[in-house]
Design an enzyme around this catalytic site. Structure first.
Site, PDB file in Angstrom:
ATOM      1  CG  ASP A  29      13.286  36.801  26.531  1.00 13.98           C
ATOM      2  OD1 ASP A  29      13.879  37.888  26.466  1.00 13.98           O
ATOM      3  OD2 ASP A  29      13.828  35.709  26.276  1.00 13.98           O
TER       4      ASP A  29
ATOM      5  CE  LYS B 211      17.157  43.261  25.670  1.00 11.94           C
ATOM      6  NZ  LYS B 211      16.824  41.849  25.957  1.00 11.94           N
TER       7      LYS B 211
ATOM      8  CD  GLU C 270      17.422  39.417  29.017  1.00 13.90           C
ATOM      9  OE1 GLU C 270      18.560  39.009  28.726  1.00 13.90           O
ATOM     10  OE2 GLU C 270      16.851  40.321  28.384  1.00 13.90           O
TER      11      GLU C 270
ATOM     12  CG  ASP D 219      21.004  34.985  28.656  1.00 10.24           C
ATOM     13  OD1 ASP D 219      21.133  34.738  27.442  1.00 10.24           O
ATOM     14  OD2 ASP D 219      20.029  35.609  29.115  1.00 10.24           O
TER      15      ASP D 219
HETATM   16 MG    MG Z   1      17.732  36.451  25.624  1.00 14.28          MG
END
Ligand code: MG
Ligand code: ADP
Length: 622
Positions: free
Chosen positions: A25, A87, A186, A208
């Site tokens: 992840d 990111k 994800e 999420d």
């Molecule tokens: Mg995450």
């Protein structure tokens, strides 16, 4: 529906040979690595027993990059060489980053360039290189813990990552020396972690909320198979925003000049974050910033500060349900993912909206890595016979430009991927030997209202009359969402293709705006499309007439006939350019056809005669 085979036939292993595969992840805030060991997927800890690796890299002159907690500690001392939240810019151009209003906590070497480079003591580093440094740390941790070399990895990405962001993630993995099996969304990974494929059929909503991104996915489970019905979210919304909301509130109360001081600013942010996390189990906290008075923040104040952000996530959930064409009541399970779902207000609002108790039993920081590890184990062939199936969707329609500046959609939005779709097109002019393929993304009818992704030319076509060439355009989107477009002339096999990696990513807000615009302009777009199509038809008629007149106009027509045909033709050109409705152009085309009826008939007789003559000649020769 076609089924996908995930493990290669013949790749299953004997029980004693276990292939070392991991799930990663690669988070905005924290990254994790996990693996299936003795049949159980678990995250792998560092030497200090920590699973979470802060996604922070510190570059000190003359030393190897430091990643994680030790790097994070440097952030207040040497902020400019400490890179966090990389990111947020991975796979995005400098131009895009500049125009975005996300908080980018580092400086770029070059402002306008296709590859932004962050200034560090190691010299300029790209986002791909910095991400690779994080991946190397995770790879080293995994190889040390598992006691061998990794054979493959599954890396997760937010559902809304576009082609270039996905490609950049892959590039970072390659640079880190990882063999990447595939990228996995994800939220999809989280559903796997909860083993929801084992339960009965149903619809699962995955919510999420991490540090920097929000994703919601609506998954349908049927016979142990996951299908992603819709995705939504916001790639620039997360717990960081909560931190900033608290920090702004504190700065207003303390001293607004703090904003100009990088180091104190970071201290305030870090205090804000601690306060936020403490509020998960407390009704009030005290915020201390060195050199300033302490402040009390109550749960109530905090909820008031972040209410708008939480509302935004709920709106995205509503949208995703609408996209999936289902009602709230159809959702049977809600899964919570990401550290920020620990915030009590978030849980309350999600539960209230779906009217259902969300799943929170698996640690929300680790659930994605665990799902990725399970998937990696399957791909490594460690679990032969597992038929888990994952289908994702594309967020916006993809198509190509056709005559008149119109867009022909080839793959519609929310189509599950991987997918391949083909459509045939033809040339427009006699003797045309090249065709331009312009790839577009969006829901609108006109090219000017869509997003241009790529352009390439198919050259070397046989010079045929208009409409005789057959060009097959194929769109192929792989499981990672990467698009390749190819064009082939069917008769000759001449072909050309392109891999689409857009130079910058789309934010969720942009996607949402594009969808909204297509709905707002649906009526006028339809009218515009009709008009453009008729204009193209007019051009085709004029083109065909002109090329005929050049060949035999003078031979077959009296000068008076020729003149009246040309007058009608000019009238058509005039109307084509000035008309604001389809019927005027249709009438003008009809007028041209009527006036040239006799000419067309003579041409036909002529060509039949010459064919007959040709045949006689051949027969004679034999
Ligand atoms: Mg995450
Ligand atoms: P990402 O996917 O972006 O890497 P994570 O899922 O690791 O993010 O979540 C990180 C976010 O979760 C951070 O904003 C962090 O402050 C927040 N977080 C972690 N624990 C808590 C908590 N107890 N209460 C509130 N927020 C938390």
């Amino acid at each position: 529906m076609a089924l996908l085979q995930i493990s290669e036939p013949g790749m299953s292993t004997a029980p004693h040979e276990h292939r070392l595969a991991v799930g990663i992840d690669l988070g905005t805030t924290n990254s994790l690595v996990a693996s299936v060991r003795s049949g159980v997927a678990e995250t792998l800890d560092d030497d200090n027993g920590q699973a979470l690796l802060p996604s922070v890299v510190y570059y000190a002159q003359g030393e190897l990059p430091e990643v994680g907690v030790t790097a994070l500690e440097k952030s207040s001392k040497d902020p400019l060489n400490t890179i966090a939240s990389i990111k947020r810019v991975l796979g995005r151009s400098a131009e895009d980053i500049q125009s975005a209003n996300d908080y980018i906590p580092f400086q770029f070497e070059n402002k306008i360039d296709s590859v932004p480079r962050v200034k560090t003591a190691h010299g300029p580093r790209t986002a791909v290189e910095i991400s690779a440094d994080i991946l190397i740390a995770l790879k080293d941790r995994a190889e040390k813990t598992l006691g061998g070399e990794l054979i493959g990895a599954v890396i997760t990405v937010p559902a809304y990552f576009d082609d270039s962001q996905r490609q950049a993630t892959k590039d970072a993995a390659t640079l880190a020396g990882l063999n990447i099996y595939r990228l996995l969304n994800e939220p999809t990974a989280a559903a796997i972690a909860y083993g929801l494929d084992q339960s009965a059929e149903g619809v699962i909503a995955v919510y999420d909320l991490g540090g920097g991104t929000f994703d919601v996915s609506i998954l349908r489970l049927r016979k142990g198979v996951f299908e992603v019905m819709a995705t939504g979210g916001d790639s620039a919304l997360g717990g960081d925003d909560f931190d900033h909301a608290i920090a702004n509130w504190a700065i207003e109360k303390l001293d607004s000049t703090i904003r100009e001081d990088d180091i104190t600013m970071r201290r305030v942010l870090s205090a804000a974050r601690q306060a936020k996390e403490a509020l998960t189990n407390q009704s009030a906290v005290v915020i201390n910033v060195e050199g300033y008075a302490s402040l009390e923040l109550t749960q109530e104040d905090f909820e008031w500060l972040i209410e708008a952000y939480v509302k935004k996530t709920i709106m995205a959930c509503r949208r995703a349900l609408r996209d999936a064409d289902i009602e709230k009541d159809d959702v049977s399970e809600v899964v919570m993912v990401g550290g920020s779902t620990r915030v009590p207000l978030v849980r309350k609002q999600v539960e209230k909206f779906f009217d259902k108790m969300p799943h929170t039993d698996i640690n929300p920081d680790r659930v994605v890595a665990i799902g990725a590890a399970i998937q990696a184990g399957i791909l490594a062939g460690n679990k032969p016979g597992d038929e888990m199936l994952l289908l994702d969707v594309i967020p916006l329609s993809l198509g190509i430009e056709t005559m008149g500046g119109l867009v022909e959609k080839i793959v519609n939005r929310n189509t599950t991927i991987p997918v391949a779709r083909a459509q045939e097109f033809t040339t427009y002019k006699d003797g045309q030997t090249a065709m331009r393929v312009h790839v577009l993304q969006g829901e609108r009818e006109l090219v000017s209202d869509c997003r241009s992704l790529a352009m390439f030319d198919l050259t070397g076509l046989p010079p045929l009359v208009a409409g005789a060439a057959k060009i097959k355009v194929t769109f192929q989107i792989d499981a990672d969402g990467l698009l390749s477009v190819s064009a082939q002339e069917v008769n000759t096999g001449v072909s050309a293709s392109i891999e689409v990696k857009p130079s910058y990513g789309l934010t969720d807000a942009e996607i949402e705006n594009m969808l909204k615009a297509s709905m707002d302009h649906a009526q006028e777009d339809m009218v515009a499309r009709g008009l453009r199509e008729e204009q193209v038809e007019a051009d085709r008629v004029v083109e065909a007439l002109n090329s005929a007149l050049v060949k035999d106009g003078e031979a077959l027509l009296s000068s008076k006939e020729l003149e009246s045909i040309m007058n009608m033709r000019d009238a058509l050109i005039e109307v084509r350019n000035s008309a604001d409705n389809v019927d005027q152009i249709k009438q003008a085309i009809k007028n041209v056809e009527t006036v040239s009826e006799e000419y067309v008939a003579r041409r036909m007789n002529n060509s039949v005669r010459s064919m007959m003559q040709g045949r006689k000649l051949e027969e004679f020769e034999q």
